[in-house]
Write an enzyme that holds these catalytic residues in place. Structure first.
Site, PDB file in Angstrom:
ATOM      1  CG  ASP A  80      -1.890   1.238   1.309  1.00 51.14           C
ATOM      2  OD1 ASP A  80      -2.461   1.548   0.253  1.00 51.14           O
ATOM      3  OD2 ASP A  80      -1.758   2.000   2.348  1.00 51.14           O
ATOM      4  CG  ASP A 111      -1.025   2.763   5.916  1.00 48.27           C
ATOM      5  OD1 ASP A 111      -1.969   3.154   5.504  1.00 48.27           O
ATOM      6  OD2 ASP A 111       0.004   3.702   6.333  1.00 48.27           O
ATOM      7  CD  GLU A 122      -4.368   0.973  -3.306  1.00 46.96           C
ATOM      8  OE1 GLU A 122      -5.546   0.906  -3.030  1.00 46.96           O
ATOM      9  OE2 GLU A 122      -3.433   1.483  -2.961  1.00 46.96           O
TER      10      GLU A 122
END
Length: 237
Positions: free
Chosen positions: A28, A208, A112
């Site tokens: 992340d 996170d 991501e």
């Protein structure tokens, strides 16, 4: 910046590499931490620009007071260019260190698929429709760009390819709001920047780390659905 660079391209045949590790990890990206992995590892943010921002502003003010294109103006302009280059080199060094460590220790990395350009767009708006929280958004934009998220993704991509690993990109929607225990999506689950507390089952975790675990799960699920029954089972999350 006072430097010359030479690029030499060569071509050779090499056998397909086999990664020595069998682990998969989700990551992340953020500004509080540059990167948080699903195993709990956290990498501190890059602050190269922030650390030298005042010095850069001071040198730019000196440039503004000189006659444009004069000898002194050109010297000051070159000084600013070298400072920008120094900032970029610090950022690149940190990103190389992080990406090398991760690509050596993990066969599969899931991130991501962030649209960094959109995320760092100006919030000033227009005269008819002015933006809100412009100063805060400007500070966030600087922090995002200082991290070099796109460069980190690029480095992980080719380094994992060198070592026989794989980089997977997933849809970033709701990864910070999903509870990995009960699967409920609720914006209230992420109480603060660093705290995740599920309002439905009570699960608690670092926000996170929780997001990184959701990213990993989404990446492996998507890979399994496209690659068939083989492949995913050999990797340990």
């Amino acid at each position: 910046g006072g430097h010359w660079y030479v690029a030499i391209q060569t071509e050779k045949e090499v056998p397909d590499p086999v990664h020595p590790s069998t682990t998969a990890v989700g990551g992340d990206r953020g500004v509080a931490n540059l990167l948080t992995l699903s195993d709990g590892t956290m990498f501190l943010p890059v602050t190269a620009y922030r650390d030298l921002q005042k010095k850069l502003a001071r040198e730019q003010r000196k440039l503004a007071h000189k006659v444009k294109f004069s000898a002194n103006w050109k010297k000051q302009k070159a000084k600013i260019t070298r400072l920008h280059q120094h900032i970029a080199e610090i950022r690149k060094t940190v990103l190389h260190q992080i990406s090398t460590a991760i690509s050596k220790n993990h066969a599969v990395v899931v991130l991501e698929d962030l649209k960094v350009r959109n995320m760092a767009a100006s919030a000033t708006g227009t005269v008819e429709s002015p933006g809100r929280n412009v100063r805060q958004k400007s500070g966030l934009n600087k922090s995002i760009l200082d991290q070099g998220w796109g460069m980190l993704k690029q480095m992980l991509g080719y380094k994992l390819q060198w070592t026989g690993g794989l980089l997977l990109l997933v849809d970033p929607a709701y990864t910070s709001q999903i509870c990995p225990v009960c699967g409920v999506v609720d914006a209230g689950n992420r109480k603060t920047q660093a705290e995740f507390h599920c309002l439905h089952c009570g699960h608690e975790a670092h926000a996170d780390v929780n997001a990184a675990q959701n990213i990993l799960a989404r990446g492996l699920l998507g890979w399994q659905s496209t690659a068939g029954h083989a492949g995913v089972a050999c990797f340990a999350a």
